[in-house]
Scaffold this active site. Sequence first.
Site, PDB file in Angstrom:
ATOM      1  N   GLU A 363       0.816  -1.326  -0.052  1.00 16.68           N
ATOM      2  CA  GLU A 363       0.008   0.121   0.020  1.00 16.68           C
ATOM      3  C   GLU A 363       0.726   1.331   0.025  1.00 16.68           C
ATOM      4  O   GLU A 363       0.532   2.203   0.646  1.00 16.68           O
ATOM      5  CB  GLU A 363      -0.905   0.029   1.161  1.00 16.68           C
ATOM      6  CG  GLU A 363      -2.040  -0.999   1.023  1.00 16.68           C
ATOM      7  CD  GLU A 363      -3.394  -0.990   1.723  1.00 16.68           C
ATOM      8  OE1 GLU A 363      -3.860  -0.030   1.765  1.00 16.68           O
ATOM      9  OE2 GLU A 363      -3.761  -2.182   1.863  1.00 16.68           O
TER      10      GLU A 363
HETATM   11  N1  CAA Z   1      -6.498  11.591  -3.993  1.00 19.42           N
HETATM   12  C1  CAA Z   1      -7.172  11.742  -5.141  1.00 19.42           C
HETATM   13  N2  CAA Z   1      -6.542  12.277  -6.309  1.00 19.42           N
HETATM   14  C2  CAA Z   1      -5.059  12.001  -6.104  1.00 19.42           C
HETATM   15  C3  CAA Z   1      -4.298  11.477  -5.087  1.00 19.42           C
HETATM   16  C4  CAA Z   1      -4.975  11.159  -3.856  1.00 19.42           C
HETATM   17  N3  CAA Z   1      -4.478  10.937  -2.841  1.00 19.42           N
HETATM   18  N4  CAA Z   1      -3.082  11.483  -5.382  1.00 19.42           N
HETATM   19  C5  CAA Z   1      -2.737  11.746  -6.404  1.00 19.42           C
HETATM   20  N5  CAA Z   1      -4.003  12.178  -7.115  1.00 19.42           N
HETATM   21  C6  CAA Z   1      -4.450  12.448  -8.655  1.00 19.42           C
HETATM   22  C7  CAA Z   1      -3.668  13.750  -8.742  1.00 19.42           C
HETATM   23  O1  CAA Z   1      -4.455  14.967  -8.328  1.00 19.42           O
HETATM   24  C8  CAA Z   1      -3.463  13.888 -10.286  1.00 19.42           C
HETATM   25  O2  CAA Z   1      -4.621  14.314 -10.932  1.00 19.42           O
HETATM   26  P1  CAA Z   1      -4.594  15.690 -11.905  1.00 19.42           P
HETATM   27  O3  CAA Z   1      -3.673  15.182 -13.018  1.00 19.42           O
HETATM   28  O4  CAA Z   1      -5.993  15.675 -12.137  1.00 19.42           O
HETATM   29  O5  CAA Z   1      -4.056  16.657 -11.214  1.00 19.42           O
HETATM   30  C9  CAA Z   1      -3.197  12.389 -10.574  1.00 19.42           C
HETATM   31  O6  CAA Z   1      -3.739  11.712  -9.344  1.00 19.42           O
HETATM   32  C10 CAA Z   1      -1.870  12.156 -10.639  1.00 19.42           C
HETATM   33  O7  CAA Z   1      -1.057  12.374  -9.507  1.00 19.42           O
HETATM   34  P2  CAA Z   1       0.656  12.462  -9.578  1.00 19.42           P
HETATM   35  O8  CAA Z   1       1.135  13.245 -10.602  1.00 19.42           O
HETATM   36  O9  CAA Z   1       0.962  12.796  -8.152  1.00 19.42           O
HETATM   37  O10 CAA Z   1       0.611  10.747  -9.777  1.00 19.42           O
HETATM   38  P3  CAA Z   1       1.980   9.922  -9.840  1.00 19.42           P
HETATM   39  O11 CAA Z   1       2.039   9.340 -11.148  1.00 19.42           O
HETATM   40  O12 CAA Z   1       3.229  11.150  -9.705  1.00 19.42           O
HETATM   41  O13 CAA Z   1       2.120   9.224  -8.489  1.00 19.42           O
HETATM   42  C11 CAA Z   1       2.305   8.388  -6.298  1.00 19.42           C
HETATM   43  C12 CAA Z   1       1.822   9.399  -7.297  1.00 19.42           C
HETATM   44  C13 CAA Z   1       1.995   9.061  -5.105  1.00 19.42           C
HETATM   45  C14 CAA Z   1       3.855   7.850  -6.420  1.00 19.42           C
HETATM   46  C15 CAA Z   1       1.433   7.301  -6.600  1.00 19.42           C
HETATM   47  O14 CAA Z   1       1.892   6.328  -7.838  1.00 19.42           O
HETATM   48  C16 CAA Z   1       1.588   6.047  -5.727  1.00 19.42           C
HETATM   49  O15 CAA Z   1       0.850   6.160  -4.604  1.00 19.42           O
HETATM   50  N6  CAA Z   1       2.340   4.915  -5.702  1.00 19.42           N
HETATM   51  C17 CAA Z   1       2.088   4.046  -4.654  1.00 19.42           C
HETATM   52  C18 CAA Z   1       1.296   2.912  -5.272  1.00 19.42           C
HETATM   53  C19 CAA Z   1       0.761   1.988  -4.094  1.00 19.42           C
HETATM   54  O16 CAA Z   1       0.601   2.420  -2.859  1.00 19.42           O
HETATM   55  N7  CAA Z   1       0.775   0.683  -4.477  1.00 19.42           N
HETATM   56  C20 CAA Z   1       0.053  -0.376  -3.753  1.00 19.42           C
HETATM   57  C21 CAA Z   1      -0.628  -1.339  -4.352  1.00 19.42           C
HETATM   58  S1  CAA Z   1      -2.095  -1.967  -3.315  1.00 19.42           S
HETATM   59  C22 CAA Z   1      -1.587  -3.117  -2.314  1.00 19.42           C
HETATM   60  O17 CAA Z   1      -0.358  -3.106  -2.114  1.00 19.42           O
HETATM   61  C23 CAA Z   1      -2.504  -3.953  -1.600  1.00 19.42           C
HETATM   62  C24 CAA Z   1      -2.152  -5.146  -1.847  1.00 19.42           C
HETATM   63  O18 CAA Z   1      -3.164  -6.045  -2.231  1.00 19.42           O
HETATM   64  C25 CAA Z   1      -1.021  -5.875  -1.604  1.00 19.42           C
END
Ligand code: CAA
Length: 378
Positions: A363
């Site tokens: 996550e």
């Molecule tokens: N809430 C709502 N919208 C959001 C947001 C949030 N928290 N964070 C980003 N966004 C939106 C942004 O506003 C943006 O929208 P606009 O283009 O309209 O402005 C869009 O999403 C893109 O945002 P970013 O440019 O910030 O996106 P990014 O590609 O740079 O990624 C990141 C940001 C934080 C690195 C994200 O990719 C991330 O959280 N990565 C980690 C993924 C993760 O947690 N994976 C876990 C998988 S699930 C799991 O582990 C469970 C299982 O079953 C094992």
Amino acid sequence: MEFELTREQELVRKMMREFTETQVKPIAAETDKTSTYPRETIEKLFDLGVMGMIVPEAYGGAGADDLAGAIAIEELSKQCASTGDIVATHNGLCCGPILQHGTEEQKKKYLPMLTTGHHVGAFALTEPNAGSDASKGQTEARLEGDHWVLNGSKIFITNGYVADVFVVFAMTDKSKGTKGISAFIVESSYPGFSVGKHEEKMGLHGSPTAEIVFTDCIVPKENLLGREGKGFSIAMQTLDGGRIGIAAQALGIAQGAMAEAMDFTKTRVQFGKPIDKFQNTQFVFADMYMGIQAGQLLTYKAAASKMAGKRFTVDAACAKLFCSELAMKTTVKALQMFGGYGYTRDYPIERMMRDAKITEIYEGTSEIQRVVISGNIL
Ligand code: CAA
């Protein structure tokens, strides 16, 4: 500022503590040793109303608030982090986005299935080349008449080989980047859905992790979750909520490890006295206690912000980052107090240490939490 839990939250704590002591603790070691999905426990948690507890009563849930939901995961994870993980994924990552983004029809169909219907839920975002960089998934969905056709695969999916309902993310328009990703509700019974590799993991042996494969998988048109192109935002919002669940899980692991170490050091005699009489031991416990208090404040505050309808992205990332690192530090220090015994499978502490590690990874890794926090505050 209010630091007291409500009566309902206290009741959830009491109920979950009793359940964990009587139903979870006795089988936690065996669940780990045999890598067995604790099916009976999960069925009992459905009966208790814990699976989908945050879902309103109108859709079959218990209508619990987010803090009560976090407390339930914290209590379960004190004895079995695998069970905590299964529940956290079902509640936060599957019921959560359907509740938040589903149409009335979708909520009426799927939420009762995920509560009273005893169907397990999962969340499918990660792909081999899209882990931390979650927007780079290759799974595609194309609309053909009255249905979507999904092709691609997802990895490391919690509940992967037991779940019936998946929230799945796929590209509907490759040219649009994050705005070309959409979310879907996919049932495991749909044609073209299959389960691939079952992962063998370092820890969380009771939590079923698998690859999911879509081969011309037919998904009804009406199973698009939220608007087309809104999938990435739905995934991020869902993970904001899910991270509170992982913070609670990590907090539970830390508390479980500290309790085990306190019991052990009371009876382990070296140099003529129980080792909890040495100041070195006492100081380590003082630090553990302080960390757990701080982790609880961060986690409960993140849940409170979510409940108040505030933006809680940073609160959730802080809670998840702090508590997962706390779980790791606490289990390592607790194991050290057990000496050689801690390194054996005769005590639960080595399992707790193995289980703690994943909380710094899934996550969103600790590094991603720092990206989220710094990106929002700077
Ligand atoms: N809430 C709502 N919208 C959001 C947001 C949030 N928290 N964070 C980003 N966004 C939106 C942004 O506003 C943006 O929208 P606009 O283009 O309209 O402005 C869009 O999403 C893109 O945002 P970013 O440019 O910030 O996106 P990014 O590609 O740079 O990624 C990141 C940001 C934080 C690195 C994200 O990719 C991330 O959280 N990565 C980690 C993924 C993760 O947690 N994976 C876990 C998988 S699930 C799991 O582990 C469970 C299982 O079953 C094992």
